[in-house]
Design an enzyme around this catalytic site. Structure first.
Site, PDB file in Angstrom:
ATOM      1  N   SER A 144      35.735  -2.498  35.063  1.00 12.05           N
ATOM      2  CA  SER A 144      34.914  -1.690  34.144  1.00 12.05           C
ATOM      3  C   SER A 144      33.503  -2.261  34.113  1.00 12.05           C
ATOM      4  CB  SER A 144      35.513  -1.786  32.736  1.00 12.05           C
ATOM      5  OG  SER A 144      34.590  -1.326  31.774  1.00 12.05           O
ATOM      6  N   TYR A 157      38.828  -7.291  26.068  1.00 11.32           N
ATOM      7  CA  TYR A 157      38.742  -6.354  27.195  1.00 11.32           C
ATOM      8  C   TYR A 157      37.702  -6.832  28.207  1.00 11.32           C
ATOM      9  CZ  TYR A 157      38.406  -1.790  29.546  1.00 11.32           C
ATOM     10  OH  TYR A 157      38.410  -0.770  30.482  1.00 11.32           O
TER      11      TYR A 157
HETATM   12  N1  LIG Z   1      38.344   5.557  30.368  1.00 11.28           N
HETATM   13  C1  LIG Z   1      37.276   4.790  30.553  1.00 11.28           C
HETATM   14  O1  LIG Z   1      36.181   5.063  30.031  1.00 11.28           O
HETATM   15  C2  LIG Z   1      37.372   3.556  31.406  1.00 11.28           C
HETATM   16  C3  LIG Z   1      36.187   2.858  31.678  1.00 11.28           C
HETATM   17  C4  LIG Z   1      36.247   1.725  32.454  1.00 11.28           C
HETATM   18  C5  LIG Z   1      37.450   1.308  32.980  1.00 11.28           C
HETATM   19  N2  LIG Z   1      38.584   1.999  32.704  1.00 11.28           N
HETATM   20  C6  LIG Z   1      39.837   1.487  33.266  1.00 11.28           C
HETATM   21  O2  LIG Z   1      40.486   2.508  33.987  1.00 11.28           O
HETATM   22  C7  LIG Z   1      41.889   2.259  34.007  1.00 11.28           C
HETATM   23  C8  LIG Z   1      42.624   3.548  33.655  1.00 11.28           C
HETATM   24  O3  LIG Z   1      42.328   3.849  32.314  1.00 11.28           O
HETATM   25  P1  LIG Z   1      42.233   5.325  31.726  1.00 11.28           P
HETATM   26  O4  LIG Z   1      40.927   5.450  31.106  1.00 11.28           O
HETATM   27  O5  LIG Z   1      42.688   6.305  32.731  1.00 11.28           O
HETATM   28  O6  LIG Z   1      43.260   5.197  30.507  1.00 11.28           O
HETATM   29  P2  LIG Z   1      44.752   5.699  30.269  1.00 11.28           P
HETATM   30  O7  LIG Z   1      44.814   7.163  30.383  1.00 11.28           O
HETATM   31  O8  LIG Z   1      45.172   5.039  28.994  1.00 11.28           O
HETATM   32  O9  LIG Z   1      45.556   5.065  31.494  1.00 11.28           O
HETATM   33  C9  LIG Z   1      46.087   3.776  31.498  1.00 11.28           C
HETATM   34  C10 LIG Z   1      47.276   3.782  32.445  1.00 11.28           C
HETATM   35  O10 LIG Z   1      47.808   2.444  32.491  1.00 11.28           O
HETATM   36  C11 LIG Z   1      49.207   2.525  32.243  1.00 11.28           C
HETATM   37  N3  LIG Z   1      49.657   1.275  31.630  1.00 11.28           N
HETATM   38  C12 LIG Z   1      49.244   0.715  30.475  1.00 11.28           C
HETATM   39  N4  LIG Z   1      49.942  -0.409  30.224  1.00 11.28           N
HETATM   40  C13 LIG Z   1      50.807  -0.555  31.262  1.00 11.28           C
HETATM   41  C14 LIG Z   1      51.805  -1.500  31.584  1.00 11.28           C
HETATM   42  N5  LIG Z   1      52.059  -2.553  30.785  1.00 11.28           N
HETATM   43  N6  LIG Z   1      52.523  -1.337  32.718  1.00 11.28           N
HETATM   44  C15 LIG Z   1      52.290  -0.277  33.536  1.00 11.28           C
HETATM   45  N7  LIG Z   1      51.362   0.656  33.301  1.00 11.28           N
HETATM   46  C16 LIG Z   1      50.632   0.511  32.166  1.00 11.28           C
HETATM   47  C17 LIG Z   1      49.367   3.717  31.317  1.00 11.28           C
HETATM   48  O11 LIG Z   1      50.663   4.258  31.376  1.00 11.28           O
HETATM   49  P3  LIG Z   1      51.873   3.917  30.385  1.00 11.28           P
HETATM   50  O12 LIG Z   1      51.330   3.865  28.998  1.00 11.28           O
HETATM   51  O13 LIG Z   1      52.811   5.040  30.657  1.00 11.28           O
HETATM   52  O14 LIG Z   1      52.425   2.610  30.848  1.00 11.28           O
HETATM   53  C18 LIG Z   1      48.397   4.691  31.970  1.00 11.28           C
HETATM   54  O15 LIG Z   1      49.004   5.311  33.070  1.00 11.28           O
HETATM   55  C19 LIG Z   1      42.123   1.118  33.024  1.00 11.28           C
HETATM   56  O16 LIG Z   1      42.291  -0.086  33.723  1.00 11.28           O
HETATM   57  C20 LIG Z   1      40.847   1.077  32.213  1.00 11.28           C
HETATM   58  O17 LIG Z   1      40.576  -0.209  31.703  1.00 11.28           O
HETATM   59  C21 LIG Z   1      38.572   3.118  31.941  1.00 11.28           C
END
Ligand SMILES: NC(=O)c1ccc[n+]([C@@H]2O[C@H](COP(=O)([O-])OP(=O)(O)OC[C@H]3O[C@@H](n4cnc5c(N)ncnc54)[C@H](OP(=O)(O)O)[C@@H]3O)[C@@H](O)[C@H]2O)c1
Length: 263
Positions: A144, A157
């Protein structure tokens, strides 16, 4: 300049998306599937994965919790039995909660480090021997822009994501000569379940579909760092270069004025 082997012709490419049940991972699964790739989808939510797989053409669910080292190893063994090898691993499993000095919570810190950093290490432990032996493939760590430098309210984070950037750099230095690609993805704000609880304004908020599109473009170009949306991330990349005296002053000013706007 491309720092990684360019990933093109997605048809029948074997892709493991870890963190595929929602948000960016789900969008990526849908787009890769439409391009003809064979996606193996992991996350904890079994039902969501099975529902998603039923909508896609070539996808299989491999439910797991990344904090469970044995479950990760078992899932990858299962993947290899089904696919015989791997072309791309995208590691998105992540969790986020805002944390300030006043709301410091050790359990929440450990949870974020456990999922975001240790979970990534568990996946690497499972896949590295295969990637080294294959002499091809690509591993992509989703970090991120919060990992670039210290930010307020990001005591857990931010450090977990900074570690992933450092880890990707270290991996890249060693794996390039093995013909294995390594990339780090640094998104700005993406509209997903992860960010929907944020109460502050999120500049240049983008959709998960657009984020997935930008990631695929980055893999096709062989980029090491995939960052988006550029209007937001380019400014933050410049902030990264500033000496501390200027960086602290500027971040204070920016975060104060955005908090005032939110109120
Ligand atoms: N959204 C943003 O603005 C943003 C910005 C920068 C970086 N990111 C990064 O992008 C990535 C994806 O995030 P997102 O925004 O798409 O959020 P999200 O929709 O909450 O996706 C997170 C994913 O991780 C899985 N997950 C969480 N804990 C887990 C565990 N213990 N074991 C296996 N899977 C797990 C969740 O599925 P389950 O709950 O089903 O396990 C879900 O599929 C993350 O690493 C986040 O830090 C996001």
């Amino acid at each position: 300049m491309s720092l990684n082997p360019k990933l093109k012709d997605w048809k029948s490419k074997r892709i493991w998306i870890v963190g595929a049940s929602s948000g960016i991972g789900e969008a990526l699964a849908r787009q890769f599937d439409a391009l003809g790739a064979h996606c193996m989808l992991s996350a904890r939510s079994k039902d969501k994965l099975h529902t998603l797989c039923a909508e896609l053409t070539h996808a299989h669910a491999l439910p797991l919790d990344v904090t469970d080292e044995q479950a990760v190893k078992g899932a990858f063994r299962n993947l290899l039995e089904q696919c015989g090898g791997i072309d791309l691993i995208v590691l998105l499993a992540g969790t986020y909660s805002e944390m300030s000095v006043k709301s410091f919570n050790l359990a929440a810190v450990k949870k974020q480090i456990d999922v975001n950093l240790n979970g990534t290490m568990h996946v690497l432990d499972a896949v590295l021997p295969t990637l080294i032996q294959q002499h091809y493939g690509h591993v992509s760590l989703v970090s991120s822009v919060a990992g670039y430098r210290g930010l307020p309210n990001s005591l857990a984070y931010g450090p977990s994501k900074a570690a992933l950037i450092n880890l990707a750099e270290a991996l890249h230095l060693e794996m390039k000569r093995m013909n294995v690609g390594v990339s780090v993805v640094n998104p700005g704000f993406v509209d997903t379940p992860l960010t929907r609880t944020n109460t502050f304004p999120m500049p240049f908020l983008m959709t998960a579909g657009k984020a997935a599109q930008d990631m695929i473009k980055g893999y096709e170009k062989g980029q090491f760092e995939l960052h988006f949306p550029k209007k937001f991330t380019c400014g933050l990349r410049l902030l990264r270069l500033l000496p501390y005296c200027l960086y602290f002053r500027l971040v204070k000013k920016i975060t104060q004025s955005s908090t005032e706007h939110a109120q």
